[in-house]
Design a protein around this motif. Structure first.
Motif, PDB file in Angstrom:
ATOM      1  N   LEU A  20       0.835  -1.212   0.000  1.00 44.17           N
ATOM      2  CA  LEU A  20       0.000   0.000   0.000  1.00 44.17           C
ATOM      3  C   LEU A  20       0.868   1.260   0.000  1.00 44.17           C
ATOM      4  O   LEU A  20       0.394   2.355  -0.284  1.00 44.17           O
ATOM      5  CB  LEU A  20      -0.919   0.017   1.229  1.00 44.17           C
ATOM      6  N   ASP A  21       2.122   1.101   0.365  1.00 42.23           N
ATOM      7  CA  ASP A  21       3.132   2.172   0.353  1.00 42.23           C
ATOM      8  C   ASP A  21       4.372   1.570  -0.279  1.00 42.23           C
ATOM      9  O   ASP A  21       4.467   0.352  -0.394  1.00 42.23           O
ATOM     10  CB  ASP A  21       3.539   2.569   1.785  1.00 42.23           C
ATOM     11  N   PRO A  22       5.351   2.399  -0.606  1.00 43.74           N
ATOM     12  CA  PRO A  22       6.655   1.817  -0.962  1.00 43.74           C
ATOM     13  C   PRO A  22       7.161   0.975   0.214  1.00 43.74           C
ATOM     14  O   PRO A  22       6.908   1.318   1.371  1.00 43.74           O
ATOM     15  CB  PRO A  22       7.531   3.044  -1.187  1.00 43.74           C
ATOM     16  N   LEU A  23       7.817  -0.132  -0.109  1.00 43.56           N
ATOM     17  CA  LEU A  23       8.272  -1.047   0.945  1.00 43.56           C
ATOM     18  C   LEU A  23       9.795  -1.190   0.880  1.00 43.56           C
ATOM     19  O   LEU A  23      10.335  -1.586  -0.152  1.00 43.56           O
ATOM     20  CB  LEU A  23       7.594  -2.412   0.743  1.00 43.56           C
ATOM     21  N   HIS A  24      10.451  -0.854   1.990  1.00 44.14           N
ATOM     22  CA  HIS A  24      11.905  -0.974   2.043  1.00 44.14           C
ATOM     23  C   HIS A  24      12.294  -2.043   3.044  1.00 44.14           C
ATOM     24  O   HIS A  24      12.121  -1.868   4.248  1.00 44.14           O
ATOM     25  CB  HIS A  24      12.532   0.371   2.449  1.00 44.14           C
ATOM     26  N   VAL A  25      12.783  -3.188   2.541  1.00 47.13           N
ATOM     27  CA  VAL A  25      13.364  -4.192   3.436  1.00 47.13           C
ATOM     28  C   VAL A  25      14.838  -4.231   3.095  1.00 47.13           C
ATOM     29  O   VAL A  25      15.238  -4.714   2.033  1.00 47.13           O
ATOM     30  CB  VAL A  25      12.685  -5.563   3.269  1.00 47.13           C
ATOM     31  N   GLY A  26      15.627  -3.658   3.964  1.00 50.12           N
ATOM     32  CA  GLY A  26      17.011  -3.334   3.646  1.00 50.12           C
ATOM     33  C   GLY A  26      17.963  -4.503   3.707  1.00 50.12           C
ATOM     34  O   GLY A  26      17.759  -5.488   4.405  1.00 50.12           O
ATOM     35  N   PRO A  58       7.786  -8.648  12.446  1.00 50.24           N
ATOM     36  CA  PRO A  58       6.654  -7.754  12.740  1.00 50.24           C
ATOM     37  C   PRO A  58       5.368  -8.516  13.055  1.00 50.24           C
ATOM     38  O   PRO A  58       4.597  -8.086  13.919  1.00 50.24           O
ATOM     39  CB  PRO A  58       6.491  -6.923  11.462  1.00 50.24           C
ATOM     40  N   ALA A  59       5.142  -9.680  12.408  1.00 51.59           N
ATOM     41  CA  ALA A  59       3.912 -10.443  12.704  1.00 51.59           C
ATOM     42  C   ALA A  59       3.906 -10.837  14.184  1.00 51.59           C
ATOM     43  O   ALA A  59       2.879 -10.748  14.859  1.00 51.59           O
ATOM     44  CB  ALA A  59       3.828 -11.685  11.815  1.00 51.59           C
ATOM     45  N   VAL A 300      -2.379  -6.912  10.733  1.00 53.70           N
ATOM     46  CA  VAL A 300      -1.940  -5.577  11.157  1.00 53.70           C
ATOM     47  C   VAL A 300      -0.912  -4.973  10.184  1.00 53.70           C
ATOM     48  O   VAL A 300      -0.657  -3.776  10.202  1.00 53.70           O
ATOM     49  CB  VAL A 300      -1.394  -5.628  12.612  1.00 53.70           C
ATOM     50  N   PHE A 301      -0.355  -5.786   9.287  1.00 52.53           N
ATOM     51  CA  PHE A 301       0.610  -5.276   8.294  1.00 52.53           C
ATOM     52  C   PHE A 301       0.007  -4.110   7.506  1.00 52.53           C
ATOM     53  O   PHE A 301       0.702  -3.197   7.091  1.00 52.53           O
ATOM     54  CB  PHE A 301       0.985  -6.377   7.281  1.00 52.53           C
ATOM     55  N   ALA A 302      -1.319  -4.173   7.269  1.00 52.99           N
ATOM     56  CA  ALA A 302      -1.969  -3.153   6.439  1.00 52.99           C
ATOM     57  C   ALA A 302      -2.079  -1.808   7.153  1.00 52.99           C
ATOM     58  O   ALA A 302      -2.259  -0.780   6.502  1.00 52.99           O
ATOM     59  CB  ALA A 302      -3.356  -3.635   6.016  1.00 52.99           C
ATOM     60  N   THR A 303      -1.983  -1.786   8.479  1.00 55.45           N
ATOM     61  CA  THR A 303      -2.069  -0.506   9.193  1.00 55.45           C
ATOM     62  C   THR A 303      -0.732  -0.061   9.766  1.00 55.45           C
ATOM     63  O   THR A 303      -0.394   1.115   9.696  1.00 55.45           O
ATOM     64  CB  THR A 303      -3.104  -0.558  10.333  1.00 55.45           C
ATOM     65  N   LEU A 304       0.057  -0.981  10.320  1.00 50.99           N
ATOM     66  CA  LEU A 304       1.320  -0.564  10.941  1.00 50.99           C
ATOM     67  C   LEU A 304       2.543  -0.858  10.080  1.00 50.99           C
ATOM     68  O   LEU A 304       3.623  -0.328  10.327  1.00 50.99           O
ATOM     69  CB  LEU A 304       1.479  -1.205  12.325  1.00 50.99           C
ATOM     70  N   ARG A 312       8.287   6.916   8.171  1.00 49.66           N
ATOM     71  CA  ARG A 312       8.256   7.895   7.078  1.00 49.66           C
ATOM     72  C   ARG A 312       7.161   7.560   6.087  1.00 49.66           C
ATOM     73  O   ARG A 312       7.269   7.834   4.894  1.00 49.66           O
ATOM     74  CB  ARG A 312       9.609   7.937   6.373  1.00 49.66           C
ATOM     75  N   GLY A 313       6.107   6.907   6.554  1.00 48.04           N
ATOM     76  CA  GLY A 313       4.972   6.607   5.685  1.00 48.04           C
ATOM     77  C   GLY A 313       5.265   5.513   4.694  1.00 48.04           C
ATOM     78  O   GLY A 313       4.857   5.571   3.547  1.00 48.04           O
ATOM     79  N   MET A 314       6.016   4.496   5.127  1.00 51.12           N
ATOM     80  CA  MET A 314       6.314   3.402   4.214  1.00 51.12           C
ATOM     81  C   MET A 314       5.918   2.074   4.851  1.00 51.12           C
ATOM     82  O   MET A 314       5.724   1.972   6.048  1.00 51.12           O
ATOM     83  CB  MET A 314       7.818   3.353   3.928  1.00 51.12           C
ATOM     84  N   GLY A 315       5.808   1.050   4.003  1.00 46.65           N
ATOM     85  CA  GLY A 315       5.769  -0.321   4.514  1.00 46.65           C
ATOM     86  C   GLY A 315       4.420  -0.963   4.763  1.00 46.65           C
ATOM     87  O   GLY A 315       4.379  -2.097   5.203  1.00 46.65           O
TER      88      GLY A 315
END
Ligand SMILES: [Zn+2]
Length: 337
Positions: A20-26, A58-59, A300-304, A312-315
């Motif tokens: 839903l946003d850009p996703l950065h998994v570094g 995160p889960a 909760v991935f869809a909200t947090l 920064r509004g990602m993920g």
């Protein structure tokens, strides 16, 4: 009950998710070309992926939140079932009776010797459909290897140096070329029209939004890697000095991200507890109980969100095929063809 695919062991469920946003998994601090913070890639294909641990971490935290097991007090002992559980995992409760909805599905490790691998096993997420701007609007690109993740029996063929329409809307168009602005691909009809139609019908059952499947094209694995790697988001950000609240000097950095609208696919294997013992006690939960608590976290991935730059509004990542009612046995919503 968990009747399919080896009743005593558990069930494999495949999930589909959309960013839903850009996703950065570094990938850590390794600088890649012009980007300071690249995302993780699969070594063989050079395609970005999200490691299973970046999903389970995160889960776990979100399941702990949903069950009030983030930090909780039992008598005087304070437990912390989210995260690593402190040094040596001593803060994980590791309770089997009644089973802790965090420690049992995700596992725990106490330095005192009592430890257990979680009853859920997360696998890496791979790109299934990748959004690209084109002269006819956004199209979603996929490839034979990307579709292989779905374990369909069909093989869509290899469109060589061109593109093959995959979705209905692209198929109905008569363009002889697809113009990505920086790349022009000739249309190749191929002999696999019927196969692609069959695959499309199967995909519809998997809750992937119709706009995406209808506007999708198939390209070769080689072109897929090229198109994905040339269309990742590269953003510039700045580090803030916590002491002054101002930008640090020379603190401008760039990072890569999967763009919004990327469709990912990943598997989770859910085990029954009955084949495991802790202190000689069997774990009396079955795989549908494990799945219920994992899905509490996934929802909760869809909200947090997941991944880096979360603040920064990602993920944010929406998992598309969560079960509404978990009391259904875990074999019944099997999506494997
Ligand atoms: Zn616990």
């Amino acid at each position: 009950m968990c009747t399919k695919k080896g009743a005593s062991l558990g069930e494999l469920k495949q999930y589909y998710a959309i960013t839903l946003d850009p996703l950065h998994v570094g990938a850590g601090s390794s600088r890649l070309g012009r980007v300071d913070l690249p995302i993780i890639r699969e070594p063989g294909t050079n395609l970005p992926k999200v490691p299973g641990t970046s999903l389970s971490g995160p889960a776990r935290a979100y399941t702990a939140l949903a069950n009030n097991r983030y930090v909780w007090k039992d008598g005087t002992v304070e437990y912390w079932c989210a995260g690593r559980g402190g040094t040596g995992g001593e803060k994980h409760c590791g309770r089997t009776n009644p089973a802790c909805p965090v420690c049992i599905p995700y596992g725990f490790s106490k330095s005192s010797g009592r430890s257990m691998q979680g009853l859920a096993q997360f696998f890496d997420a791979h790109i299934l459909f990748f959004p690209v701007a084109s002269m006819i609007g956004p199209v979603w690109v996929t490839s034979p290897s990307a579709l292989q993740m779905l374990e369909l029996k069909e093989n869509p063929g290899d469109p060589g140096d061109g593109y093959c329409p995959f979705g209905e809307k692209i198929e109905q168009r008569k363009d002889s070329r697809l113009n990505f602005g920086w790349l022009m691909l000739p249309r190749s009809e191929g002999e696999n029209k019927e196969t692609i139609k069959t695959m499309r019908e199967k995909l519809k059952e998997r809750k992937i939004p119709a706009t995406i499947t209808e506007n999708s094209v198939l390209v070769s694995d080689r072109l897929f890697s090229l198109i994905v790697n040339n269309n990742l988001e590269v953003r510039t950000s700045v580090s803030i000095d916590p002491a002054t609240g101002a930008a640090e000097e020379k603190a401008l950095f760039t990072f890569e991200a999967l763009p919004r609208g990327t469709v990912l696919v990943f598997d989770i294997y859910y085990r029954n507890g009955s084949s495991y013992r802790i202190n000689n006690q069997p774990i009396t939960v079955d795989c549908s109980w494990v799945k219920k608590h994992i899905e509490e976290g996934l929802s909760v991935f869809a909200t947090l969100g997941i991944g880096g730059m979360n603040t920064r509004g990602m993920g944010r990542l929406k998992v598309l095929n969560l079960e509404k009612e978990h009391e259904k046995g875990c074999g019944e919503n099997e999506h494997r063809a």
